[in-house]
Design a protein around this motif. Structure first.
Motif, PDB file in Angstrom:
ATOM      1  N   LEU A  87      -0.586   9.419  -9.907  1.00  0.00           N
ATOM      2  CA  LEU A  87       0.855   9.649  -9.751  1.00  0.00           C
ATOM      3  C   LEU A  87       1.440   8.759  -8.663  1.00  0.00           C
ATOM      4  O   LEU A  87       2.517   8.165  -8.837  1.00  0.00           O
ATOM      5  CB  LEU A  87       1.134  11.119  -9.440  1.00  0.00           C
ATOM      6  CG  LEU A  87       2.607  11.511  -9.296  1.00  0.00           C
ATOM      7  CD1 LEU A  87       3.399  11.170 -10.552  1.00  0.00           C
ATOM      8  CD2 LEU A  87       2.729  12.986  -8.966  1.00  0.00           C
ATOM      9  N   GLN A  88       0.743   8.616  -7.537  1.00  0.00           N
ATOM     10  CA  GLN A  88       1.196   7.718  -6.470  1.00  0.00           C
ATOM     11  C   GLN A  88       1.299   6.284  -6.979  1.00  0.00           C
ATOM     12  O   GLN A  88       2.267   5.577  -6.686  1.00  0.00           O
ATOM     13  CB  GLN A  88       0.229   7.750  -5.289  1.00  0.00           C
ATOM     14  CG  GLN A  88       0.254   9.012  -4.477  1.00  0.00           C
ATOM     15  CD  GLN A  88      -0.858   8.996  -3.453  1.00  0.00           C
ATOM     16  OE1 GLN A  88      -2.025   8.776  -3.771  1.00  0.00           O
ATOM     17  NE2 GLN A  88      -0.487   9.230  -2.197  1.00  0.00           N
ATOM     18  N   VAL A  89       0.299   5.852  -7.733  1.00  0.00           N
ATOM     19  CA  VAL A  89       0.287   4.487  -8.261  1.00  0.00           C
ATOM     20  C   VAL A  89       1.512   4.252  -9.137  1.00  0.00           C
ATOM     21  O   VAL A  89       2.215   3.243  -8.988  1.00  0.00           O
ATOM     22  CB  VAL A  89      -1.026   4.204  -9.029  1.00  0.00           C
ATOM     23  CG1 VAL A  89      -0.946   2.894  -9.785  1.00  0.00           C
ATOM     24  CG2 VAL A  89      -2.208   4.198  -8.078  1.00  0.00           C
ATOM     25  N   ARG A  90       1.804   5.169 -10.038  1.00  0.00           N
ATOM     26  CA  ARG A  90       2.973   5.013 -10.924  1.00  0.00           C
ATOM     27  C   ARG A  90       4.276   5.006 -10.129  1.00  0.00           C
ATOM     28  O   ARG A  90       5.161   4.197 -10.390  1.00  0.00           O
ATOM     29  CB  ARG A  90       3.012   6.114 -11.972  1.00  0.00           C
ATOM     30  CG  ARG A  90       1.991   5.933 -13.083  1.00  0.00           C
ATOM     31  CD  ARG A  90       2.139   7.014 -14.141  1.00  0.00           C
ATOM     32  NE  ARG A  90       3.409   6.956 -14.831  1.00  0.00           N
ATOM     33  CZ  ARG A  90       3.672   6.208 -15.904  1.00  0.00           C
ATOM     34  NH1 ARG A  90       2.737   5.421 -16.389  1.00  0.00           N
ATOM     35  NH2 ARG A  90       4.858   6.234 -16.475  1.00  0.00           N
ATOM     36  N   ARG A  91       4.401   5.917  -9.185  1.00  0.00           N
ATOM     37  CA  ARG A  91       5.625   5.978  -8.385  1.00  0.00           C
ATOM     38  C   ARG A  91       5.829   4.707  -7.572  1.00  0.00           C
ATOM     39  O   ARG A  91       6.940   4.194  -7.477  1.00  0.00           O
ATOM     40  CB  ARG A  91       5.596   7.198  -7.470  1.00  0.00           C
ATOM     41  CG  ARG A  91       5.854   8.476  -8.201  1.00  0.00           C
ATOM     42  CD  ARG A  91       5.854   9.658  -7.268  1.00  0.00           C
ATOM     43  NE  ARG A  91       6.226  10.867  -7.988  1.00  0.00           N
ATOM     44  CZ  ARG A  91       6.058  12.072  -7.518  1.00  0.00           C
ATOM     45  NH1 ARG A  91       5.546  12.265  -6.304  1.00  0.00           N
ATOM     46  NH2 ARG A  91       6.412  13.118  -8.224  1.00  0.00           N
ATOM     47  N   LEU A  92       4.772   4.218  -6.962  1.00  0.00           N
ATOM     48  CA  LEU A  92       4.879   2.990  -6.166  1.00  0.00           C
ATOM     49  C   LEU A  92       5.175   1.790  -7.057  1.00  0.00           C
ATOM     50  O   LEU A  92       6.006   0.954  -6.715  1.00  0.00           O
ATOM     51  CB  LEU A  92       3.618   2.777  -5.344  1.00  0.00           C
ATOM     52  CG  LEU A  92       3.401   3.779  -4.209  1.00  0.00           C
ATOM     53  CD1 LEU A  92       2.020   3.593  -3.583  1.00  0.00           C
ATOM     54  CD2 LEU A  92       4.490   3.666  -3.157  1.00  0.00           C
TER      55      LEU A  92
ATOM     56  N   LEU B 229      -5.205   5.589  -3.872  1.00  0.00           N
ATOM     57  CA  LEU B 229      -3.979   6.218  -4.356  1.00  0.00           C
ATOM     58  C   LEU B 229      -4.299   7.023  -5.613  1.00  0.00           C
ATOM     59  O   LEU B 229      -5.096   6.582  -6.438  1.00  0.00           O
ATOM     60  CB  LEU B 229      -2.941   5.144  -4.689  1.00  0.00           C
ATOM     61  CG  LEU B 229      -2.522   4.230  -3.541  1.00  0.00           C
ATOM     62  CD1 LEU B 229      -1.795   3.000  -4.063  1.00  0.00           C
ATOM     63  CD2 LEU B 229      -1.664   4.990  -2.540  1.00  0.00           C
ATOM     64  N   ASN B 230      -3.683   8.171  -5.771  1.00  0.00           N
ATOM     65  CA  ASN B 230      -3.920   8.918  -7.007  1.00  0.00           C
ATOM     66  C   ASN B 230      -3.026   8.339  -8.110  1.00  0.00           C
ATOM     67  O   ASN B 230      -2.083   7.590  -7.823  1.00  0.00           O
ATOM     68  CB  ASN B 230      -3.721  10.428  -6.799  1.00  0.00           C
ATOM     69  CG  ASN B 230      -2.286  10.823  -6.540  1.00  0.00           C
ATOM     70  OD1 ASN B 230      -1.371  10.397  -7.240  1.00  0.00           O
ATOM     71  ND2 ASN B 230      -2.078  11.655  -5.524  1.00  0.00           N
TER      72      ASN B 230
ATOM     73  N   TYR C  37      -2.632  -4.428 -10.021  1.00  0.00           N
ATOM     74  CA  TYR C  37      -3.497  -3.428  -9.400  1.00  0.00           C
ATOM     75  C   TYR C  37      -4.664  -4.108  -8.690  1.00  0.00           C
ATOM     76  O   TYR C  37      -5.268  -5.040  -9.220  1.00  0.00           O
ATOM     77  CB  TYR C  37      -4.072  -2.483 -10.449  1.00  0.00           C
ATOM     78  CG  TYR C  37      -3.121  -1.463 -11.010  1.00  0.00           C
ATOM     79  CD1 TYR C  37      -1.896  -1.172 -10.417  1.00  0.00           C
ATOM     80  CD2 TYR C  37      -3.462  -0.755 -12.149  1.00  0.00           C
ATOM     81  CE1 TYR C  37      -1.057  -0.213 -10.945  1.00  0.00           C
ATOM     82  CE2 TYR C  37      -2.624   0.203 -12.686  1.00  0.00           C
ATOM     83  CZ  TYR C  37      -1.421   0.469 -12.084  1.00  0.00           C
ATOM     84  OH  TYR C  37      -0.587   1.419 -12.618  1.00  0.00           O
TER      85      TYR C  37
ATOM     86  N   HIS D 228       0.802  -1.218   0.000  1.00  0.00           N
ATOM     87  CA  HIS D 228       0.000   0.000   0.000  1.00  0.00           C
ATOM     88  C   HIS D 228       0.839   1.273   0.000  1.00  0.00           C
ATOM     89  O   HIS D 228       0.313   2.352  -0.215  1.00  0.00           O
ATOM     90  CB  HIS D 228      -0.907   0.018   1.236  1.00  0.00           C
ATOM     91  CG  HIS D 228      -1.757  -1.204   1.352  1.00  0.00           C
ATOM     92  ND1 HIS D 228      -1.335  -2.331   2.027  1.00  0.00           N
ATOM     93  CD2 HIS D 228      -2.979  -1.480   0.866  1.00  0.00           C
ATOM     94  CE1 HIS D 228      -2.285  -3.252   1.952  1.00  0.00           C
ATOM     95  NE2 HIS D 228      -3.284  -2.763   1.251  1.00  0.00           N
ATOM     96  N   ASP D 229       2.135   1.133   0.257  1.00  0.00           N
ATOM     97  CA  ASP D 229       2.997   2.305   0.341  1.00  0.00           C
ATOM     98  C   ASP D 229       4.449   1.894   0.073  1.00  0.00           C
ATOM     99  O   ASP D 229       4.756   0.711  -0.088  1.00  0.00           O
ATOM    100  CB  ASP D 229       2.864   2.993   1.706  1.00  0.00           C
ATOM    101  CG  ASP D 229       3.162   2.074   2.882  1.00  0.00           C
ATOM    102  OD1 ASP D 229       4.091   1.236   2.805  1.00  0.00           O
ATOM    103  OD2 ASP D 229       2.464   2.195   3.901  1.00  0.00           O
ATOM    104  N   ALA D 230       5.332   2.886   0.022  1.00  0.00           N
ATOM    105  CA  ALA D 230       6.742   2.634  -0.300  1.00  0.00           C
ATOM    106  C   ALA D 230       7.413   1.718   0.719  1.00  0.00           C
ATOM    107  O   ALA D 230       8.229   0.870   0.359  1.00  0.00           O
ATOM    108  CB  ALA D 230       7.494   3.960  -0.415  1.00  0.00           C
TER     109      ALA D 230
END
Length: 191
Positions: free
Chosen positions: A149-154, A146-147, A164, A113-115
């Motif tokens: 941009l967050q999805v792509r970064r993660l 997650l927005n 996903y 769910h996060d980095a």
């Protein structure tokens, strides 16, 4: 019926292709689970959870699901320990196992769910990261998704295949997929 092609074998896997579509099981879809499994494209994946059942009932339900999954060419991961996954004959284990030892040739997936959780998954060599929630979901009411941009970064942080999860369906996946993602998973959309 959904149509999707399995991807090529990931370099370190052992004899089965990594599915692009995954069904998560739980008490919400138990009453019509067999129907849902029959509707999946051949070679899909199933993450068997069914935490609501006591272990003897859970194992009996797993065996029923596993027989149908095998007939349809699906792989099945068991949410639990690697030892239990091997004992029950699962293709892999789903969970935040803190070390790779004991997993052996089983597929290993983890929810992320996060980095921090992705870094932990990378450290233990997880094969599949179920990244969520990509959209609002009944599984986590009130949790902000997650927005994009967050999805792509993660997704870019993951060493494993990124799937996903969270409010996903085929239309939403097509709108969000990119070179960082391998597929999508759902409970409701596939039930």
């Amino acid at each position: 019926m959904l149509r999707d092609q399995p991807c090529p074998l990931l370099p370190d896997q052992r004899g089965s292709t990594l599915p692009r579509i995954w069904l998560f099981t739980d008490e919400r879809n138990d009453a019509f689970l067999e129907h849902s499994i029959r509707q999946l494209p051949r070679g899909s994946g199933i993450v068997f959870r069914h935490y609501h059942l006591p272990e003897p009932s859970r194992r009996a339900r797993f065996e029923t699901v596993q027989k149908l999954a095998r007939r349809r060419g699906h792989i099945i991961l068991l949410a639990g320990s690697p030892a239990l996954a091997r004992l029950w004959g699962a293709d892999g284990v789903h969970g935040r196992t803190l070390r790779r030892s004991g997993i052996g040739r089983l597929w290993h997936s983890a929810p992320v769910h996060d980095a921090r959780e992705i870094r932990q998954a990378n450290r233990v060599g997880v094969d599949i990261c179920f990244l969520s929630p990509v959209f609002a979901t009944r599984s986590h009411p009130g949790q902000r998704p997650l927005n994009p941009l967050q999805v792509r970064r993660l997704a870019a942080l993951s060493n494993g295949a990124v799937i996903y999860l969270g409010g996903m369906n085929a239309r939403r996946y097509r709108a969000r997929k990119n070179h960082l993602t391998h597929g999508w998973a759902a409970i409701d959309a596939l039930s």
